[in-house]
Design a protein around this motif. Structure first.
Motif, PDB file in Angstrom:
ATOM      1  N   THR A  83       0.857  -1.199   0.000  1.00 22.91           N
ATOM      2  CA  THR A  83       0.000   0.000   0.000  1.00 22.91           C
ATOM      3  C   THR A  83       0.897   1.253   0.000  1.00 22.91           C
ATOM      4  N   PRO A  84       0.566   2.263  -0.826  1.00 18.71           N
ATOM      5  CA  PRO A  84       1.379   3.497  -0.769  1.00 18.71           C
ATOM      6  C   PRO A  84       1.140   4.205   0.565  1.00 18.71           C
ATOM      7  N   VAL A  85       2.186   4.333   1.353  1.00 20.26           N
ATOM      8  CA  VAL A  85       2.026   4.876   2.704  1.00 20.26           C
ATOM      9  C   VAL A  85       2.868   6.139   2.869  1.00 20.26           C
ATOM     10  N   LYS A  86       2.240   7.148   3.460  1.00 20.74           N
ATOM     11  CA  LYS A  86       2.960   8.354   3.849  1.00 20.74           C
ATOM     12  C   LYS A  86       2.853   8.440   5.368  1.00 20.74           C
ATOM     13  N   VAL A  87       3.795   9.116   6.009  1.00 23.59           N
ATOM     14  CA  VAL A  87       3.730   9.224   7.468  1.00 23.59           C
ATOM     15  C   VAL A  87       3.895  10.690   7.862  1.00 23.59           C
ATOM     16  N   MET A  88       3.068  11.126   8.801  1.00 25.16           N
ATOM     17  CA  MET A  88       3.202  12.524   9.249  1.00 25.16           C
ATOM     18  C   MET A  88       3.200  12.605  10.773  1.00 25.16           C
ATOM     19  N   ALA A  89       3.789  13.702  11.254  1.00 28.55           N
ATOM     20  CA  ALA A  89       3.870  13.920  12.696  1.00 28.55           C
ATOM     21  C   ALA A  89       2.891  15.022  13.094  1.00 28.55           C
ATOM     22  N   PRO A  90       2.197  14.854  14.229  1.00 28.11           N
ATOM     23  CA  PRO A  90       1.272  15.887  14.695  1.00 28.11           C
ATOM     24  C   PRO A  90       1.967  16.967  15.517  1.00 28.11           C
ATOM     25  N   MET A  91       1.340  18.140  15.592  1.00 30.27           N
ATOM     26  CA  MET A  91       1.743  19.214  16.531  1.00 30.27           C
ATOM     27  C   MET A  91       3.149  19.743  16.309  1.00 30.27           C
ATOM     28  N   VAL A  92       3.631  19.711  15.085  1.00 28.85           N
ATOM     29  CA  VAL A  92       4.970  20.231  14.816  1.00 28.85           C
ATOM     30  C   VAL A  92       4.907  21.767  14.851  1.00 28.85           C
ATOM     31  N   ALA A  93       5.853  22.393  15.546  1.00 29.00           N
ATOM     32  CA  ALA A  93       5.843  23.856  15.654  1.00 29.00           C
ATOM     33  C   ALA A  93       7.099  24.497  15.072  1.00 29.00           C
ATOM     34  N   THR A  94       8.192  23.747  15.015  1.00 29.27           N
ATOM     35  CA  THR A  94       9.461  24.377  14.624  1.00 29.27           C
ATOM     36  C   THR A  94      10.169  23.589  13.521  1.00 29.27           C
ATOM     37  N   VAL A  95      11.131  24.266  12.890  1.00 24.51           N
ATOM     38  CA  VAL A  95      11.962  23.623  11.865  1.00 24.51           C
ATOM     39  C   VAL A  95      12.723  22.435  12.472  1.00 24.51           C
ATOM     40  N   GLU A  96      13.224  22.614  13.684  1.00 25.41           N
ATOM     41  CA  GLU A  96      14.003  21.515  14.299  1.00 25.41           C
ATOM     42  C   GLU A  96      13.152  20.258  14.452  1.00 25.41           C
ATOM     43  N   GLU A  97      11.904  20.454  14.890  1.00 23.21           N
ATOM     44  CA  GLU A  97      11.036  19.286  15.078  1.00 23.21           C
ATOM     45  C   GLU A  97      10.776  18.597  13.741  1.00 23.21           C
ATOM     46  N   ALA A  98      10.473  19.409  12.710  1.00 20.60           N
ATOM     47  CA  ALA A  98      10.185  18.835  11.392  1.00 20.60           C
ATOM     48  C   ALA A  98      11.414  18.105  10.868  1.00 20.60           C
ATOM     49  N   ARG A  99      12.568  18.736  11.045  1.00 19.46           N
ATOM     50  CA  ARG A  99      13.823  18.168  10.527  1.00 19.46           C
ATOM     51  C   ARG A  99      14.136  16.841  11.239  1.00 19.46           C
ATOM     52  N   ALA A 100      14.012  16.850  12.552  1.00 18.59           N
ATOM     53  CA  ALA A 100      14.341  15.631  13.320  1.00 18.59           C
ATOM     54  C   ALA A 100      13.380  14.498  12.947  1.00 18.59           C
ATOM     55  N   PHE A 101      12.104  14.832  12.811  1.00 17.77           N
ATOM     56  CA  PHE A 101      11.131  13.784  12.464  1.00 17.77           C
ATOM     57  C   PHE A 101      11.431  13.208  11.078  1.00 17.77           C
ATOM     58  N   ALA A 102      11.663  14.122  10.110  1.00 14.44           N
ATOM     59  CA  ALA A 102      11.891  13.656   8.742  1.00 14.44           C
ATOM     60  C   ALA A 102      13.159  12.804   8.676  1.00 14.44           C
ATOM     61  N   ALA A 103      14.195  13.197   9.429  1.00 17.30           N
ATOM     62  CA  ALA A 103      15.453  12.440   9.396  1.00 17.30           C
ATOM     63  C   ALA A 103      15.254  11.043   9.969  1.00 17.30           C
ATOM     64  N   ARG A 104      14.548  10.978  11.100  1.00 18.48           N
ATOM     65  CA  ARG A 104      14.318   9.670  11.738  1.00 18.48           C
ATOM     66  C   ARG A 104      13.466   8.779  10.824  1.00 18.48           C
ATOM     67  N   ALA A 105      12.423   9.377  10.239  1.00 19.86           N
ATOM     68  CA  ALA A 105      11.533   8.595   9.364  1.00 19.86           C
ATOM     69  C   ALA A 105      12.319   8.093   8.143  1.00 19.86           C
ATOM     70  N   ALA A 129       5.614  28.291   7.163  1.00 23.66           N
ATOM     71  CA  ALA A 129       5.435  27.171   6.232  1.00 23.66           C
ATOM     72  C   ALA A 129       6.525  27.164   5.164  1.00 23.66           C
ATOM     73  N   ASP A 130       7.016  28.349   4.777  1.00 19.30           N
ATOM     74  CA  ASP A 130       8.050  28.371   3.731  1.00 19.30           C
ATOM     75  C   ASP A 130       9.330  27.697   4.224  1.00 19.30           C
ATOM     76  N   ARG A 131       9.639  27.833   5.523  1.00 21.10           N
ATOM     77  CA  ARG A 131      10.844  27.177   6.057  1.00 21.10           C
ATOM     78  C   ARG A 131      10.598  25.695   6.293  1.00 21.10           C
ATOM     79  N   LEU A 132       9.435  25.369   6.869  1.00 22.34           N
ATOM     80  CA  LEU A 132       9.143  23.968   7.166  1.00 22.34           C
ATOM     81  C   LEU A 132       9.014  23.150   5.888  1.00 22.34           C
ATOM     82  N   GLY A 133       8.578  23.832   4.813  1.00 17.79           N
ATOM     83  CA  GLY A 133       8.408  23.145   3.529  1.00 17.79           C
ATOM     84  C   GLY A 133       9.731  22.599   2.987  1.00 17.79           C
ATOM     85  N   ALA A 134      10.837  23.189   3.441  1.00 20.15           N
ATOM     86  CA  ALA A 134      12.141  22.702   2.970  1.00 20.15           C
ATOM     87  C   ALA A 134      12.499  21.366   3.623  1.00 20.15           C
ATOM     88  N   GLU A 135      11.791  21.004   4.679  1.00 20.18           N
ATOM     89  CA  GLU A 135      12.170  19.815   5.454  1.00 20.18           C
ATOM     90  C   GLU A 135      11.374  18.573   5.100  1.00 20.18           C
TER      91      GLU A 135
END
Ligand code: PEP
Ligand code: MG
Length: 552
Positions: A374-396, A417-423
């Motif tokens: 099945t095509p699966v995507k994964v997302m994290a809830p309650m992300v507020a900062t670039v660091e959180e998005a970056r750490a989640f994406a790296a671990r995933a 969103a413009d900064r988080l979109g880079a992650e």
């Protein structure tokens, strides 16, 4: 004469019928006579709790999806040893048996209310348990749905899960509550059952039993004593809705808007497929973790994810990692108590105190994906900062997840969103929490429900900012909060540049029909009208005028 009152739109669609009020609950008093034999009274109260818990469990067996989950949780509340201990203490202190139940329930319900958020909502469920135990002890009928030979609109102060789970949508054609919010159990279950609902409508208390009303669960209005002829009009509109288009979501001029489902269990996933969902835009995984004292193992999680992926087959599924914290306490996480749980350690913030849970979950999701294809995507809830998005994406990424996203539900993330979109690869906007934090308004508060009205122009403006940020990185944007299930507002979301809409499965038909009736250009004009409006009311009026071809 016809009069219109306003509440909050909670489940889309329109219904007409006489109002019947939910039968009221039995009352108890401290001056009732206590039982003569304390041990016999304790045995009687234990039996009453057992009977009530067994009834909830039996209802859960026959209910589906969300209703079944809520009833199972309520059965657990009815079997809570701490509650029963307090009732026993009340009886031993010489109190009347049924009143000891009321007092113990009030005590725990007040504690839950003080906690706020999801826990506050459990207070209504606990009171329902108490009323049913009292009815059992007094030998009277439990509070419940009136019998009627003709279809009717069920009105109540608020509805408990046990009331809503047994509703027959052929008899109860609409719901109207004085309290509740757009994300309360009444709203969630009404949507799951496809029953139009208006909640948080204080004016409803004046409606006398048997009065004919029109409930518009899309607009959030109630017409009391509608003009003759209105009934036929409403019934025709309902029939049209039932014949609504099927197939993938698209506007009248063929612009594709994939319509996805929000699911939390295998039963929801089956319903989503049955109702033509093109995939799952939000798979809430909390159901696997709630009420557990130890974390589910990777194998256990893999099996549950596989079950849902297999139901969806080749349709894409977006899995959200665990979104729990102090407002949905998970005993195994051993989090400390917080003064203000909605602003506490929840969502992705859990990773900072417990990395293992996130890793295990990502590992299990990836194993289930590999096993099913099945095509699966994964997302994290309650992300507020670039660091959180970056750490989640790296671990995933390290754990093999190929499509990684975040929920945008904290204003800081929307603004940046413009900064988080880079992650990350995609954004999914959670309008329930986004409204909560944007307006500083508890999503469970019926007094503040108007601030959760999707027509609030500040919400549209925030979504427009997210889309603008996402476009700088070709990051896809969907909406998976309740706002996406509102047929007219869904058109506005498309006009704002949102690409996919995810909602309760039973809301798909209404949104599909609304999109099929308008062009993409009309959606864009409606979005501009909402952005230009000063108030929510003005925004709704202006957008409707555009979407209905300028006829209103
Ligand atoms: C939201 O916040 O809009 C959302 C979809 O997530 P949840 O309702 O599960 O918090
Ligand atoms: Mg949320």
């Amino acid at each position: 004469m016809t009069r219109e009152i306003r509440g909050v739109a909670a489940a889309p669609g329109v219904a007409v019928g006489p109002v019947l009020w939910l039968a009221s609950a039995p009352t108890t008093s401290a001056t009732d006579a206590p039982g003569a034999d304390v041990d016999a009274e304790i045995a009687r109260v234990e039996a009453a709790f057992d009977t009530v818990a067994a009834r909830y469990a039996a209802q859960a067996e026959t209910a589906r999806g969300t209703a079944a989950d809520i009833l199972t949780m309520t059965a657990a509340l009815a079997a809570d040893p701490a509650l029963l201990d307090q009732v026993r203490a009340g009886i031993r202190a010489g109190g009347p048996t049924a009143h000891a139940v009321t007092e113990a329930v009030d005590h725990f319900a007040e504690q839950l209310t003080a906690l706020g958020g999801m826990m506050a909502e459990r207070a209504a469920d606990l009171r329902d348990v108490g009323q049913r135990v009292v009815a059992e002890l007094l030998g009277v009928d439990p509070p419940g749905i009136p019998d009627s030979a003709v279809p009717f609109i069920l009105a109540a102060r608020d509805l408990a899960p046990a009331d809503t789970a047994t509703l027959d949508p052929n008899t109860v054609v609409g719901l109207l509550t004085v309290a509740g919010g757009p994300t309360s159990h009444t709203a969630i279950l009404a949507k799951a059952l496809g029953i139009p609902a208006v909640v948080a409508c204080p004016g409803a208390v004046e409606i006398a039993e048997g009065t004919e009303v029109v409930v518009d669960g899309t607009a959030g209005t109630v017409e009391i004593a509608p003009a003759p002829g209105r009934r036929t009009e409403v019934l025709a509109a309902r029939a049209r809705q039932q014949d609504a288009p099927t197939g993938p979501g698209r506007t009248a001029d063929g612009y594709a808007v994939p319509l996805l489902a929000n699911v939390g269990s295998a039963a929801d996933a089956r319903l989503a497929v049955e109702l033509g969902a093109e995939g799952v835009g939000l798979f809430r995984t909390e159901f696997l973790f709630l009420g557990r004292h130890s974390a589910p193992t990777i194998d256990e999680q893999t099996a549950r994810y596989r079950e849902i992926f297999e139901i969806l087959g080749e349709r894409p599924v977006t899995v959200r990692t665990l979104d729990a914290g102090s407002d949905k306490p998970l005993p195994f996480l051993k989090l400390s108590e917080e003064e203000n749980p909605a602003l506490g350690v929840r969502g992705i913030r859990l990773a900072s105190v417990d990395e293992g849970t996130l890793d295990d979950q990502l590992t299990a999701i990836e194993a289930a994906r590999a096993a099913t294809g099945t095509p699966v995507k994964v997302m994290a809830p309650m992300v507020a900062t670039v660091e959180e998005a970056r750490a989640f994406a790296a671990r995933a990424r390290e754990l093999g997840v190929t499509s990684r996203g975040i929920m945008v539900e904290v204003p800081a993330a929307a603004l940046r969103a413009d900064r988080l979109g880079a992650e990350v690869d995609f954004f999914s906007i959670g309008t329930n929490d986004l409204s909560q934090y944007l307006f500083g308004a508890d999503r469970m508060s019926s007094a503040l429900a108007e601030l959760h009205n999707p027509w609030q122009p500040a919400l549209a403006e925030t979504i427009a900012a997210v889309v603008a940020g996402a476009r700088r990185h070709e990051v896809a944007v969907g909406v998976c909060g309740e706002a996406a299930s509102h047929p007219e507002f869904a058109c506005v979301l498309v006009g704002l540049g949102v690409e996919t809409l995810s909602m309760a499965p039973r809301s798909l038909a209404g949104v599909r029909a609304a999109l099929a009736a308008v062009t993409r250009e009309q959606c864009e004009q409606a979005a501009s009208a909402v952005l230009a409006a000063a108030t929510a009311e003005e925004a709704a009026r202006a957008a409707r005028s555009v979407l209905r071809g300028g006829d209103r």
